[in-house]
Motif scaffolding. Sequence first.
Motif, short mmCIF file in Angstrom:
data_model
loop_
_atom_site.label_atom_id
_atom_site.label_comp_id
_atom_site.label_asym_id
_atom_site.label_seq_id
_atom_site.Cartn_x
_atom_site.Cartn_y
_atom_site.Cartn_z
N GLY A 106 0.83 -1.19 0.00
CA GLY A 106 0.00 0.00 0.00
C GLY A 106 0.87 1.25 0.00
O GLY A 106 2.10 1.16 0.12
N GLN A 107 0.24 2.39 -0.11
CA GLN A 107 0.96 3.65 -0.10
C GLN A 107 0.10 4.72 0.55
O GLN A 107 -1.09 4.86 0.23
N ALA A 108 0.71 5.47 1.47
CA ALA A 108 0.00 6.55 2.15
C ALA A 108 -0.04 7.78 1.26
O ALA A 108 0.74 7.91 0.32
N PRO A 109 -0.95 8.71 1.54
CA PRO A 109 -0.99 9.97 0.77
C PRO A 109 0.34 10.71 0.79
O PRO A 109 0.66 11.44 -0.15
N SER A 110 1.12 10.51 1.84
CA SER A 110 2.42 11.18 1.96
C SER A 110 3.45 10.63 0.98
O SER A 110 4.47 11.26 0.72
N GLY A 111 3.19 9.41 0.47
CA GLY A 111 4.13 8.75 -0.42
C GLY A 111 4.84 7.58 0.22
O GLY A 111 5.48 6.78 -0.47
N ALA A 112 4.75 7.47 1.55
CA ALA A 112 5.38 6.35 2.25
C ALA A 112 4.70 5.04 1.85
O ALA A 112 3.48 4.96 1.74
N ARG A 113 5.51 4.00 1.63
CA ARG A 113 4.98 2.71 1.17
C ARG A 113 4.92 1.73 2.33
O ARG A 113 5.72 1.78 3.26
N SER A 114 3.96 0.83 2.26
CA SER A 114 3.69 -0.08 3.38
C SER A 114 3.41 -1.49 2.91
O SER A 114 3.16 -1.74 1.73
N VAL A 115 3.44 -2.41 3.87
CA VAL A 115 2.98 -3.78 3.67
C VAL A 115 2.03 -4.11 4.82
O VAL A 115 2.38 -3.91 5.98
N THR A 116 0.84 -4.57 4.49
CA THR A 116 -0.12 -4.99 5.50
C THR A 116 -0.12 -6.50 5.60
O THR A 116 -0.28 -7.19 4.59
#
Length: 248
Positions: A41-51
Amino acid sequence: MSNLFGNLNNDGLEESQDRLGGFRVLESGPYLVTIMAAYAGQAPSGARSVTLLTKADEGGAEYRETTFVTNKKGENFYVKDGKKFALPGFTTIDDICHMTTGKGLAGQSAEDKVMNIYDPDQKKEVPKSVPMLVELLGKKVTLGILKKLVNKQVKNATTNEYEDTADSREENSIDKVFHYPSNLTMVEARNKIQEPKFFAQWVELNKGKTQDRRSIKDGQGGQNGRSGRPGAPPKAGDSAAKTTSLFG
């Protein structure tokens, strides 16, 4: 298939070390889980994630956590004293990938899958297509999960930033990852240690305990809590050459 995190690797980063430091809140402790879903996933800020969505082998408790693997710039590291260190979230997900598939996050392939994802506008979960890290599905890993007491946060209308309040809540987070079935950490595996030592130390220090991470305690400012550090873990500087799979 696509490779979403191919640009994120450990090249040039200081090696990590073993450090302690809808859903019901779990008690602190080690949980052997099966990975049911792992999507990017990706936050509006641009930071990328894994759930991660997992299910405990004992008791069947489900656990979900979204872990950010990059900052707003898309970097998986921070710089301190001129050295590059992996972000804690990246280390957590990268360790899980290595332990379950024999390769890091950068080597994982993704396929679009439909998951029920929470939509803040609709205030409910709705079906959405997400990039699923398919090689992780069905794999087992032991997660060292902490139960923490933290301050509830509200958004400051002036600064647009979230700030702590005096109200408290309990939450969980993954503090450490252990290979199944050996219970070795990545640091121990890199050092070619055969018998796990850190696992027992982590369990003794954390099992059944709640860590107080509040900055405001009983209406007063306080120090943020920190994980403890038992014993003397293997030093990253003593690690052996990296291999494709450290767990055979």
